[in-house]
Design a protein around this motif. Structure first.
Motif, short mmCIF file in Angstrom:
data_model
loop_
_atom_site.label_atom_id
_atom_site.label_comp_id
_atom_site.label_asym_id
_atom_site.label_seq_id
_atom_site.Cartn_x
_atom_site.Cartn_y
_atom_site.Cartn_z
N SER A 139 0.87 -1.18 0.00
CA SER A 139 0.00 0.00 0.00
C SER A 139 0.90 1.23 0.00
CB SER A 139 -0.94 0.02 1.20
OG SER A 139 -0.23 0.21 2.41
N VAL A 140 0.35 2.37 -0.41
CA VAL A 140 1.11 3.61 -0.46
C VAL A 140 0.28 4.73 0.13
CG1 VAL A 140 2.32 5.27 -1.94
CG2 VAL A 140 2.34 2.84 -2.54
N GLU A 141 0.89 5.51 1.01
CA GLU A 141 0.25 6.67 1.61
C GLU A 141 1.14 7.89 1.40
OE1 GLU A 141 -1.63 5.06 5.66
OE2 GLU A 141 0.38 4.28 5.20
N ALA A 142 0.58 9.07 1.66
CA ALA A 142 1.35 10.29 1.45
C ALA A 142 0.95 11.34 2.47
CB ALA A 142 1.14 10.82 0.04
N VAL A 143 1.84 12.33 2.62
CA VAL A 143 1.58 13.45 3.52
C VAL A 143 2.24 14.70 2.94
CG1 VAL A 143 3.64 13.20 4.98
CG2 VAL A 143 1.52 14.06 5.98
N GLY A 144 1.65 15.84 3.23
CA GLY A 144 2.25 17.12 2.87
C GLY A 144 2.72 17.81 4.14
N ALA A 145 4.00 18.09 4.24
CA ALA A 145 4.57 18.62 5.49
C ALA A 145 5.35 19.89 5.22
CB ALA A 145 5.46 17.57 6.14
N GLU A 146 5.28 20.82 6.16
CA GLU A 146 6.10 22.02 6.12
C GLU A 146 7.48 21.72 6.68
OE1 GLU A 146 5.56 25.72 5.38
OE2 GLU A 146 4.57 24.40 3.96
N GLY A 147 8.50 22.36 6.12
CA GLY A 147 9.84 22.22 6.66
C GLY A 147 10.45 20.86 6.38
N TYR A 148 11.24 20.39 7.35
CA TYR A 148 12.00 19.16 7.16
C TYR A 148 11.81 18.25 8.38
CZ TYR A 148 13.97 22.26 3.69
OH TYR A 148 14.11 23.14 2.65
N GLU A 189 -4.04 19.43 6.22
CA GLU A 189 -3.16 19.51 7.38
C GLU A 189 -2.03 20.51 7.15
OE1 GLU A 189 -1.21 16.42 10.56
OE2 GLU A 189 -1.08 15.89 8.44
N GLN A 190 -1.46 20.52 5.96
CA GLN A 190 -0.38 21.46 5.67
C GLN A 190 -0.92 22.87 5.54
OE1 GLN A 190 1.98 20.61 2.19
NE2 GLN A 190 3.44 22.24 2.61
N HIS A 207 6.02 13.75 1.10
CA HIS A 207 6.56 12.45 1.51
C HIS A 207 5.57 11.35 1.13
CE1 HIS A 207 8.58 15.35 4.14
NE2 HIS A 207 9.50 14.45 4.40
N VAL A 208 6.10 10.18 0.82
CA VAL A 208 5.26 9.01 0.57
C VAL A 208 5.76 7.85 1.43
CG1 VAL A 208 4.51 9.63 -1.76
CG2 VAL A 208 6.64 8.38 -1.45
N ARG A 209 4.84 6.97 1.80
CA ARG A 209 5.19 5.81 2.63
C ARG A 209 4.78 4.54 1.91
NH1 ARG A 209 3.08 6.08 8.63
NH2 ARG A 209 1.03 5.77 7.65
N LEU A 210 5.75 3.69 1.64
CA LEU A 210 5.51 2.39 1.02
C LEU A 210 5.44 1.33 2.10
CD1 LEU A 210 5.41 0.37 -1.38
CD2 LEU A 210 7.93 0.38 -1.33
N SER A 211 4.31 0.66 2.20
CA SER A 211 4.15 -0.44 3.15
C SER A 211 4.13 -1.75 2.39
CB SER A 211 2.85 -0.28 3.94
OG SER A 211 2.89 0.86 4.77
N ILE A 212 4.82 -2.76 2.92
CA ILE A 212 4.84 -4.09 2.32
C ILE A 212 4.28 -5.07 3.34
CG2 ILE A 212 6.71 -3.58 0.73
CD1 ILE A 212 8.66 -4.92 2.65
N GLY A 240 3.65 11.12 13.33
CA GLY A 240 2.49 11.71 13.97
C GLY A 240 1.58 12.48 13.04
N LEU A 241 1.91 12.56 11.75
CA LEU A 241 1.09 13.31 10.80
C LEU A 241 -0.04 12.46 10.24
CD1 LEU A 241 3.88 15.27 8.87
CD2 LEU A 241 2.46 16.05 10.78
N ASP A 242 -0.95 13.11 9.57
CA ASP A 242 -2.15 12.46 9.04
C ASP A 242 -1.89 11.93 7.63
OD1 ASP A 242 -4.74 11.58 8.66
OD2 ASP A 242 -5.54 13.57 8.19
N TRP A 243 -1.46 10.69 7.53
CA TRP A 243 -1.13 10.09 6.24
C TRP A 243 -2.41 9.74 5.48
CZ3 TRP A 243 3.83 9.39 4.33
CH2 TRP A 243 4.87 9.70 5.21
N GLN A 244 -2.40 10.06 4.18
CA GLN A 244 -3.56 9.84 3.33
C GLN A 244 -3.28 8.72 2.32
OE1 GLN A 244 -6.55 11.67 3.70
NE2 GLN A 244 -5.44 12.21 5.58
#
Length: 381
Positions: free
Chosen positions: A122-131, A371-372, A169-174, A139-143
């Motif tokens: 599965s793949v999720e993503a988030v938009g974040a300010e800064g680094y 969120e961003q 950012h994107v998150r790859l889950s296996i 702790g962010l709200d991944w979509q």
């Protein structure tokens, strides 16, 4: 969450001959830039496990290669591989995009992983300010971009994405564990307009510039010309086939926004015996001339193209800089290489026109996830 067993991703069998292109039938989104690529400045911020093979391999340029060696921890793989999970849960890796943007599709490539690939992803993503670091990101709200879905081994698995928001950012889950050779995140760059003020590289991919057309890309894509940084070898640039007929080769780029040109850089570094003999640079304004597909040939009398640099000789393996002051805002640049040849980089320095900057602000605001957007100051800046 959708049923993991429902349907399957698009996939392409991998040819047996090393270095050969994958079979035809890839989705259209794969023609868009890989926002996660190391070449564009992407990085793998975190992985909960990388015992067998390091997470950084996920975003390496080029296809994965088969490695015959065994190390202290087992078979060496050109990819990311986690240990066999003996507890509930699953593994994941977080990628910081080299250029934030709208994701149109992802590729989870399990090349050379046959008995140890993850059966689902599965793949999720988030938009974040800064680094933000890994703890802040957690702790962010991944979509969701790609709900939990089937993956096949030793092939490129394609997943289209419908969400049109801008992500950093994107998150790859296996599920539950295993190995992935490469992870590609194809999409359109949406630059942060706070960094488009003043003189910038209007053609740079990280600023929103993009390749709009090219006569020939036999050896490598002309999109390489607008990647960040200096080329490290001839392989990092654009090279076309040898031109045997009349005419010459060219590439057309859509700029980050309507801009006033100040100076340009045409870099033939590492192209020693195959640099162009001459170059020419022209500009056009889509706002005045209409869609580019309607534009006549530059040699025609009614062409919307105007001259920025006349036909000039260029030297091999050299960075060339030219003044190009203009009072007319351009949206596109056409670079002619005469008769053919390779280039390392193209830089188009100038200022985004006020109306173009306003458009960039509007597009950026419209694409931000909630969120961003809520984390910004009241004026949105």
């Amino acid at each position: 969450m959708t049923d993991p067993a429902a349907g399957r991703p698009g996939s392409a069998a991998r040819p047996d001959v090393a270095g050969r292109a994958e079979l035809a039938g890839r989705p259209d989104f794969t023609a868009l830039p890989d926002l996660a690529s190391r070449e564009l400045g992407g990085s793998v911020s975190y992985a909960n496990d990388e015992l067998f093979a390091e997470k950084e391999n996920l975003i390496k340029p080029g296809p994965a290669v088969a490695v015959a060696e065994f190390g202290h921890k087992g078979k060496v793989y050109d990819g990311w591989e986690t240990r066999r999970r003996r507890t509930p849960g699953h593994d994941h890796a977080i990628v910081r995009l080299g250029a934030a943007g709208i994701v149109h599709g992802v590729v989870v490539d399990t090349a050379h992983f046959r008995g140890n690939y993850p059966p689902q992803i599965s793949v999720e993503a988030v938009g974040a300010e800064g680094y933000p670091g890994p703890e802040q990101l957690a702790g962010l709200d991944w979509q969701p971009l790609v709900p939990r879905a089937r993956a096949d081994g030793d092939m490129a698995n394609y997943y289209p994405v419908a969400d049109r928001r801008r992500w950093t950012h994107v998150r790859l889950s296996i599920y539950p564990d295993g190995g992935v050779a490469r992870f590609r995140v194809h999409g359109q760059v949406v630059p942060d307009p706070r960094f488009l003020a003043g003189t910038v590289d209007l053609a740079a991919m990280e600023n929103g510039g993009e390749l709009a057309g090219c006569s020939d890309a036999f050896y490598s894509s002309a999109a390489s010309l607008i990647l960040p940084g200096r080329a490290r070898s001839m392989a990092d640039g654009w090279e076309n086939a040898r031109h045997r007929g009349p005419g010459h080769d060219y590439a057309i780029f859509r700029l980050a926004g309507p801009g006033l040109l100040r100076h340009v850089e045409i870099d033939t570094s590492y192209f020693v015996g195959n640099a162009p003999g001459w170059i020419r640079l022209q500009a056009a304004d889509e706002q005045a001339a209409g869609p580019p597909e309607r534009w006549a040939d530059p040699a025609a009398g009614d062409s919307p193209w105007w001259e920025v640099l006349p036909r000039l000789p260029v030297q091999p393996d050299t960075r060339h800089r030219f003044l190009a002051a203009s009072s007319r805002a351009a949206t596109h640049i056409r670079l002619d290489v005469i008769p053919d040849g390779g280039l390392a980089r193209l830089r188009i320095y100038g200022e985004v026109a006020p109306d173009g900057l306003a458009q960039a602000w509007q597009r950026w605001r419209d694409a931000l996830p909630d969120e961003q957007r809520l984390s910004l100051p009241p004026d949105g800046r």
